[in-house]
Scaffold this motif. Structure first.
Motif, PDB file in Angstrom:
ATOM      1  N   GLY A 144       0.683  -1.174  -0.236  1.00 49.25           N
ATOM      2  CA  GLY A 144       0.034  -0.163  -0.319  1.00 49.25           C
ATOM      3  C   GLY A 144       0.340   1.359   0.112  1.00 49.25           C
ATOM      4  O   GLY A 144       1.749   1.125   0.510  1.00 49.25           O
ATOM      5  N   THR A 145       0.877   1.907  -0.805  1.00 51.57           N
ATOM      6  CA  THR A 145       1.139   3.591  -1.078  1.00 51.57           C
ATOM      7  C   THR A 145       0.878   4.037   0.452  1.00 51.57           C
ATOM      8  O   THR A 145       2.087   4.983   1.370  1.00 51.57           O
ATOM      9  CB  THR A 145       0.223   4.738  -1.639  1.00 51.57           C
ATOM     10  OG1 THR A 145      -1.537   4.228  -1.325  1.00 51.57           O
ATOM     11  CG2 THR A 145       0.563   4.207  -3.394  1.00 51.57           C
ATOM     12  N   GLN A 146       0.658   4.006   1.281  1.00 49.20           N
ATOM     13  CA  GLN A 146       0.103   4.499   2.868  1.00 49.20           C
ATOM     14  C   GLN A 146       1.367   4.186   3.311  1.00 49.20           C
ATOM     15  O   GLN A 146       1.975   5.620   4.201  1.00 49.20           O
ATOM     16  CB  GLN A 146      -0.813   4.174   4.054  1.00 49.20           C
ATOM     17  CG  GLN A 146      -1.054   4.613   4.614  1.00 49.20           C
ATOM     18  CD  GLN A 146      -1.655   6.291   5.129  1.00 49.20           C
ATOM     19  OE1 GLN A 146      -2.039   6.390   4.006  1.00 49.20           O
ATOM     20  NE2 GLN A 146      -1.193   7.173   5.479  1.00 49.20           N
ATOM     21  N   ILE A 147       1.957   2.765   3.894  1.00 49.50           N
ATOM     22  CA  ILE A 147       3.506   2.935   4.495  1.00 49.50           C
ATOM     23  C   ILE A 147       4.775   3.479   3.503  1.00 49.50           C
ATOM     24  O   ILE A 147       5.611   3.931   4.509  1.00 49.50           O
ATOM     25  CB  ILE A 147       3.585   1.526   4.205  1.00 49.50           C
ATOM     26  CG1 ILE A 147       4.361   0.932   5.774  1.00 49.50           C
ATOM     27  CG2 ILE A 147       3.557   0.799   2.708  1.00 49.50           C
ATOM     28  CD1 ILE A 147       4.536  -0.682   5.474  1.00 49.50           C
ATOM     29  N   LEU A 148       4.482   3.925   2.615  1.00 47.70           N
ATOM     30  CA  LEU A 148       5.543   4.720   1.615  1.00 47.70           C
ATOM     31  C   LEU A 148       5.474   5.783   2.207  1.00 47.70           C
ATOM     32  O   LEU A 148       6.903   6.580   2.533  1.00 47.70           O
ATOM     33  CB  LEU A 148       5.441   4.217   0.316  1.00 47.70           C
ATOM     34  CG  LEU A 148       5.761   3.818  -0.462  1.00 47.70           C
ATOM     35  CD1 LEU A 148       5.470   3.614  -2.029  1.00 47.70           C
ATOM     36  CD2 LEU A 148       6.920   3.281  -0.037  1.00 47.70           C
ATOM     37  N   LEU A 149       4.324   7.054   2.738  1.00 48.10           N
ATOM     38  CA  LEU A 149       4.620   8.056   2.905  1.00 48.10           C
ATOM     39  C   LEU A 149       5.140   8.737   3.240  1.00 48.10           C
ATOM     40  O   LEU A 149       6.539   9.901   3.125  1.00 48.10           O
ATOM     41  CB  LEU A 149       2.833   8.762   3.349  1.00 48.10           C
ATOM     42  CG  LEU A 149       2.082   8.460   2.571  1.00 48.10           C
ATOM     43  CD1 LEU A 149       0.500   9.294   2.909  1.00 48.10           C
ATOM     44  CD2 LEU A 149       2.028   9.317   1.114  1.00 48.10           C
TER      45      LEU A 149
ATOM     46  N   ASP B 113       1.506  12.427  -6.069  1.00 51.86           N
ATOM     47  CA  ASP B 113       0.463  11.035  -5.939  1.00 51.86           C
ATOM     48  C   ASP B 113      -0.695  11.233  -6.855  1.00 51.86           C
ATOM     49  O   ASP B 113      -1.001  11.798  -6.757  1.00 51.86           O
ATOM     50  CB  ASP B 113      -0.364  11.428  -4.199  1.00 51.86           C
ATOM     51  CG  ASP B 113      -0.852  10.235  -3.825  1.00 51.86           C
ATOM     52  OD1 ASP B 113      -0.988  10.279  -4.563  1.00 51.86           O
ATOM     53  OD2 ASP B 113      -1.632  10.405  -2.359  1.00 51.86           O
ATOM     54  N   GLU B 114      -0.275   9.757  -7.143  1.00 47.85           N
ATOM     55  CA  GLU B 114      -1.325   9.883  -8.817  1.00 47.85           C
ATOM     56  C   GLU B 114      -2.039   8.344  -8.924  1.00 47.85           C
ATOM     57  O   GLU B 114      -2.428   7.734  -9.210  1.00 47.85           O
ATOM     58  CB  GLU B 114       0.001   9.402  -9.865  1.00 47.85           C
ATOM     59  CG  GLU B 114       0.801  10.462 -10.153  1.00 47.85           C
ATOM     60  CD  GLU B 114       1.410  10.526 -11.839  1.00 47.85           C
ATOM     61  OE1 GLU B 114       1.518  11.008 -12.289  1.00 47.85           O
ATOM     62  OE2 GLU B 114       1.531   8.857 -11.989  1.00 47.85           O
ATOM     63  N   ALA B 115      -2.630   8.720  -7.049  1.00 48.19           N
ATOM     64  CA  ALA B 115      -3.203   7.128  -6.883  1.00 48.19           C
ATOM     65  C   ALA B 115      -5.030   7.036  -7.821  1.00 48.19           C
ATOM     66  O   ALA B 115      -5.063   6.299  -8.213  1.00 48.19           O
ATOM     67  CB  ALA B 115      -3.967   7.198  -5.234  1.00 48.19           C
TER      68      ALA B 115
ATOM     69  N   GLY C  56       0.438  -1.022  -3.625  1.00 50.71           N
ATOM     70  CA  GLY C  56       1.386   0.466  -3.995  1.00 50.71           C
ATOM     71  C   GLY C  56       2.299   0.703  -4.181  1.00 50.71           C
ATOM     72  O   GLY C  56       2.941  -0.476  -4.274  1.00 50.71           O
ATOM     73  N   PHE C  57       2.835   1.779  -4.854  1.00 51.20           N
ATOM     74  CA  PHE C  57       4.099   1.638  -5.619  1.00 51.20           C
ATOM     75  C   PHE C  57       4.463   2.878  -5.647  1.00 51.20           C
ATOM     76  O   PHE C  57       4.106   3.935  -5.654  1.00 51.20           O
ATOM     77  CB  PHE C  57       4.061   1.150  -7.248  1.00 51.20           C
ATOM     78  CG  PHE C  57       3.257  -0.396  -7.871  1.00 51.20           C
ATOM     79  CD1 PHE C  57       4.112  -1.031  -7.676  1.00 51.20           C
ATOM     80  CD2 PHE C  57       2.052   0.319  -7.618  1.00 51.20           C
ATOM     81  CE1 PHE C  57       3.360  -2.710  -7.993  1.00 51.20           C
ATOM     82  CE2 PHE C  57       1.282  -1.755  -7.926  1.00 51.20           C
ATOM     83  CZ  PHE C  57       2.367  -2.716  -8.163  1.00 51.20           C
ATOM     84  N   ALA C  58       5.920   2.962  -5.297  1.00 51.09           N
ATOM     85  CA  ALA C  58       6.857   4.006  -5.840  1.00 51.09           C
ATOM     86  C   ALA C  58       7.576   4.007  -6.769  1.00 51.09           C
ATOM     87  O   ALA C  58       8.300   3.298  -7.459  1.00 51.09           O
ATOM     88  CB  ALA C  58       7.696   4.565  -4.714  1.00 51.09           C
ATOM     89  N   ILE C  59       7.604   5.219  -7.645  1.00 52.96           N
ATOM     90  CA  ILE C  59       7.945   5.342  -8.889  1.00 52.96           C
ATOM     91  C   ILE C  59       9.751   6.551  -8.893  1.00 52.96           C
ATOM     92  O   ILE C  59       8.824   7.201  -8.443  1.00 52.96           O
ATOM     93  CB  ILE C  59       7.057   5.297 -10.237  1.00 52.96           C
ATOM     94  CG1 ILE C  59       6.353   4.227 -10.523  1.00 52.96           C
ATOM     95  CG2 ILE C  59       8.274   5.323 -11.565  1.00 52.96           C
ATOM     96  CD1 ILE C  59       5.288   4.617 -11.166  1.00 52.96           C
ATOM     97  N   ALA C  60      11.000   5.735  -9.012  1.00 51.85           N
ATOM     98  CA  ALA C  60      11.642   6.925  -8.934  1.00 51.85           C
ATOM     99  C   ALA C  60      13.003   6.435  -9.241  1.00 51.85           C
ATOM    100  O   ALA C  60      12.866   5.605  -9.953  1.00 51.85           O
ATOM    101  CB  ALA C  60      11.678   6.663  -6.556  1.00 51.85           C
ATOM    102  N   ALA C  61      13.891   7.692  -9.388  1.00 49.47           N
ATOM    103  CA  ALA C  61      15.022   7.240  -9.915  1.00 49.47           C
ATOM    104  C   ALA C  61      15.029   6.226  -9.629  1.00 49.47           C
ATOM    105  O   ALA C  61      15.205   5.913  -8.478  1.00 49.47           O
ATOM    106  CB  ALA C  61      16.063   8.387  -9.913  1.00 49.47           C
TER     107      ALA C  61
END
Length: 338
Positions: free
Chosen positions: A88-93, A176-178, A216-221
């Motif tokens: 989930g994205t929540q844990i990424l915040l 955040d592109e949820a 959920g996902f994070a997209i980054a370099a």
């Protein structure tokens, strides 16, 4: 009714979807409850058949890589190396907020409150701003795109320029592109992640209607992505979530048909709300933001009728409506508003 039960005015943050709190707030409400208080797709992706070993064994690294590749294709990321899979994205915040030292955080508001809370936990001084121009002087800038709850869309070109400016000063842009799956996909910056310094967050559960999967996902370099993977540690995503996510993200035909269906349903919802005297002031195909001077009374009336919507204590004339799941739900909403 106790306001702290369901609207976020009490000690516990409320984000909709809490049926237990709703039943306490509206005892005797018509059952079954119709939950329109979230922006989650009511037409969920059909679950694939899962093997017993998916539950018995620790997730295999190869399976996680398959999921990352599917996410990269679905979201337009440059490669799987740019994708971080998370429960989930929540844990990424808070992890993303700690990518820069404690400093000045600006959140384009009004928006989802968890970004500001996570930034404060990471030691940042948080300021809510109303214009993208005000984000440029911060160390950490946060934009929800399209925005929740009003659907505001910040142009991709502006976000790329902001990420480049922040990157030159060692800052970071978080986008955040949820709800991007139901917005113009060309406005996503997932494919531009190497421009400047940015992290894009994508939620699996909202568009696919499977919020309980927690994916959920994070997209980054790649250097930033690798740091986030190290923070999460091994086996962060469950085996069932990996299998379900890989199957759903690879099903492009389902996604195409679902976008059309959600657009159709949102137009129908608009018509019902407008007949009831609401002014539609924003939203996406997954939720509509509507204004009425009678919104507080309508919220109570709907609650007693077993229909849950999202209200905003600081903006009492606004209500957010998720999409009804089926014909009986549409009819109950229409009848309750008439």
């Amino acid at each position: 009714m106790r306001p702290s039960d369901f609207d976020g005015t009490g000690p516990h943050l409320a984000h909709g979807g809490d049926l237990g709190a709703a039943r306490r707030a509206f005892p005797g409400a018509t059952e079954p409850l119709i939950d329109l208080s979230t922006g989650i797709n009511p037409h969920s992706y059909p679950l694939p058949r899962l093997t017993v070993s998916t539950f018995r064994r620790l997730p295999e690294p190869d399976a996680l890589e398959t999921l990352a590749e599917a996410a990269a294709r679905a979201y337009g990321a440059p490669s799987a190396r740019h994708v971080v899979c998370a429960p989930g994205t929540q844990i990424l915040l808070p992890l993303v907020a700690r990518l820069v030292p404690p400093g000045r955080c600006a959140v384009l508001s009004p928006t989802y409150a968890e970004h500001a809370r996570a930034a404060k936990l990471a030691g940042h001084q948080v300021r809510e701003v109303t214009s993208p121009i005000e984000l440029a002087a911060s160390d950490l800038a946060v934009v929800v795109n399209p925005n929740n709850p009003d659907g505001r869309l910040t142009p991709r070109t502006r976000l790329i320029a902001l990420a480049e400016g922040l990157g030159r000063r060692g800052g970071l842009l978080v986008v955040d592109e949820a709800f991007m799956e139901v917005a113009p996909l060309s406005e996503s910056i997932a494919g531009d992640i190497e421009h400047g310094r940015a992290v894009v967050l994508r939620s699996f559960g909202k568009f696919h209607g499977l919020a309980g999967v927690r994916l959920g996902f994070a997209i980054a370099a790649p250097p930033i992505a690798q740091r986030l993977r190290q923070e999460l540690g091994p086996w962060a995503v469950s085996g069932p979530a990996i299998a379900i996510g890989a199957a759903a993200l690879s099903d492009t035909e389902w996604a195409r048909l679902m976008r059309a269906r959600l657009t159709h349903d949102s137009v129908r919802l608009d018509a019902i709300l407008e007949v009831a005297g609401f002014q539609i002031v924003g939203g996406t195909p997954l939720f509509r933001l509507a204004r009425s001077d009678d919104a507080p009374q309508i919220y109570e009336k709907l609650g007693r009728a077993g229909i849950l919507v999202r209200r905003f204590p600081d903006r009492p004339t606004l209500l957010r409506f998720g999409l009804p799941a089926n014909e009986p739900a549409f009819h109950r909403l229409s009848a309750a508003l008439s």
